[in-house]
Design a protein around this motif. Structure first.
Motif, PDB file in Angstrom:
ATOM      1  N   UNK A 160       6.958   3.081  -5.164  1.00 11.09           N
ATOM      2  CA  UNK A 160       6.957   2.450  -4.610  1.00 11.09           C
ATOM      3  C   UNK A 160       5.251   2.555  -3.323  1.00 11.09           C
ATOM      4  N   UNK A 161       5.612   4.580  -3.875  1.00 11.94           N
ATOM      5  CA  UNK A 161       3.709   4.520  -2.480  1.00 11.94           C
ATOM      6  C   UNK A 161       3.139   4.267  -3.239  1.00 11.94           C
ATOM      7  N   UNK A 208      11.166  -0.032  -0.662  1.00 15.16           N
ATOM      8  CA  UNK A 208      10.652   0.322   0.314  1.00 15.16           C
ATOM      9  C   UNK A 208       9.801   1.420   0.840  1.00 15.16           C
ATOM     10  N   UNK A 209       8.437   1.817   1.884  1.00 14.54           N
ATOM     11  CA  UNK A 209       8.086   2.430   1.377  1.00 14.54           C
ATOM     12  C   UNK A 209       6.890   2.826   2.353  1.00 14.54           C
ATOM     13  N   UNK A 210       6.518   3.799   2.277  1.00  4.56           N
ATOM     14  CA  UNK A 210       5.410   4.547   3.768  1.00  4.56           C
ATOM     15  C   UNK A 210       4.125   5.548   3.328  1.00  4.56           C
ATOM     16  N   UNK A 211       3.887   5.039   3.616  1.00  4.64           N
ATOM     17  CA  UNK A 211       2.256   6.145   2.455  1.00  4.64           C
ATOM     18  C   UNK A 211       1.189   7.296   3.999  1.00  4.64           C
ATOM     19  N   UNK A 212       1.640   8.225   3.765  1.00  2.00           N
ATOM     20  CA  UNK A 212       1.143   9.238   5.426  1.00  2.00           C
ATOM     21  C   UNK A 212      -0.011   9.027   4.886  1.00  2.00           C
ATOM     22  N   UNK A 213      -0.560   8.870   3.775  1.00  5.53           N
ATOM     23  CA  UNK A 213      -2.518   8.681   3.850  1.00  5.53           C
ATOM     24  C   UNK A 213      -3.117   7.845   4.520  1.00  5.53           C
TER      25      UNK A 213
END
Length: 340
Positions: A313-314, A74-79
């Protein structure tokens, strides 16, 4: 499709009842240049180093006899403001490659609109992301003036390894490949010809001699490879990059400096590189911090450096989102009313 990409202005997310599915064929039909892949992956690392993305430790399950392995990430790309879940399942690890089953998917959600973006086969994303990471590791960590590279293995990662290395290190002029599968060697040669038609590939059989002549050794082979390059075969100031198999644990334990894409993931997936006491060598720096200038990569011209490429994963999220943009622009995929 009712949502919009808040960064690019392109339609991205579906409504809240439908999901766009991108099949293996859909993803395979998307044209993307190697420099574009490298740029997307590098940006993902830099955003993570800035603290704007999240990349939790992966979860792993495997049965006692080791016939399969499954991962969830699981991940989140802040860009890009995208949240995603990647799953990976491989069955038949004790079998020949053609008898194994492998499935990997990536599901993306827009964290601005709250709507789903797409679910896709993640095979091509991983096949591009991983060698792009190795190429970035080589760009940042190889000794200045490096001119020769040895790739061990001709599977999915080995076939694109040299084209990506040439993308970030165009002055490489000796390109060596060690493989045991004729079809894999043919595929690696074809990939190099497709991307760099003016470059020659040297197939090597004397692994010890080749390793001693290479500035960069990139190990991408599968677990059944006969290749196992020990530290004493490496030349001074060599960079060894581990993706799969093909180099011995001594390359890690006798390195002057160790860089990992993630120290936590190395502790999970790098256990085969443990020493006789079951311990792994400590990581000196993580690669996102090296790229961001927050940690040193090579600190001495004569260092032998070991780099561990476990993939984050990002980077899958960023590259998968790029594929989704390109797919949507081409009208690819099937919209499924999943939640209706």
């Amino acid at each position: 499709m009712t949502g919009t990409d808040h960064r690019q202005g392109e339609p991205m997310a579906s409504d809240d009842t439908a999901l766009r599915i991108l099949s293996t064929g859909d993803v395979a039909g998307i044209d993307i240049a190697l420099p574009d892949v490298v740029s997307v992956v590098e940006q993902a690392y830099r955003t993570l180093a800035e603290g704007r993305s999240a990349n939790p430790r992966k979860l792993t399950v495997t049965p006692e006899d080791g016939h399969s392995v499954a991962y969830a990430m699981l991940g989140r790309d802040g860009e890009r403001n995208v949240v995603a879940v990647k799953t990976s399942y491989k069955y038949g690890l004790h079998e020949d490659r053609d008898k194994q089953h492998y499935y990997t998917t990536l599901t993306l959600y827009d964290d601005v609109t709250g709507l789903p973006v797409a679910m896709m086969d993640c095979g091509r994303v991983g096949a591009l992301r991983t060698p792009a990471v190795s190429a970035l590791l080589a760009r940042e960590l190889a000794a200045p003036g490096s001119r020769s590279a040895l790739v061990i293995g001709t599977g999915t990662q080995g076939r694109l390894a040299l084209p990506f290395l040439l993308t970030t290190l165009p002055r490489l002029d000796r390109l060596m490949l060690f493989g045991t599968h004729p079809e894999g060697i043919r595929a690696a040669r074809a990939q190099l010809r497709a991307h760099f038609p003016d470059r020659e590939l040297e197939i090597v059989s004397d692994l010890r001699a080749a390793a001693g002549q290479a500035d960069i050794v990139l190990a991408t082979a599968g677990p059944r490879t006969p290749a196992s390059v020990p530290a004493e075969w490496l030349r001074p100031a060599a960079l060894s990059v581990l993706v799969g198999y093909g180099i011995a644990p001594s390359t890690l334990h006798r390195a002057d400096r160790v860089i990992a894409t993630s120290a936590a993931q190395m502790r999970v997936t790098g256990t085969d590189m443990a020493d006789e006491t079951g311990e792994l060598r400590a990581v000196d720096a993580e690669f996102p911090d090296v790229l961001a200038g927050r940690a040193a990569g090579r600190t001495d011209l004569g260092q032998r450096i070991f780099a561990y490429n476990s993939g984050l994963v990002v980077t899958d999220i960023a590259l998968g989102h790029r594929f989704a943009q390109l797919a949507l622009a081409q009208g690819l995929g099937t919209v499924v009313p999943l939640w209706r």
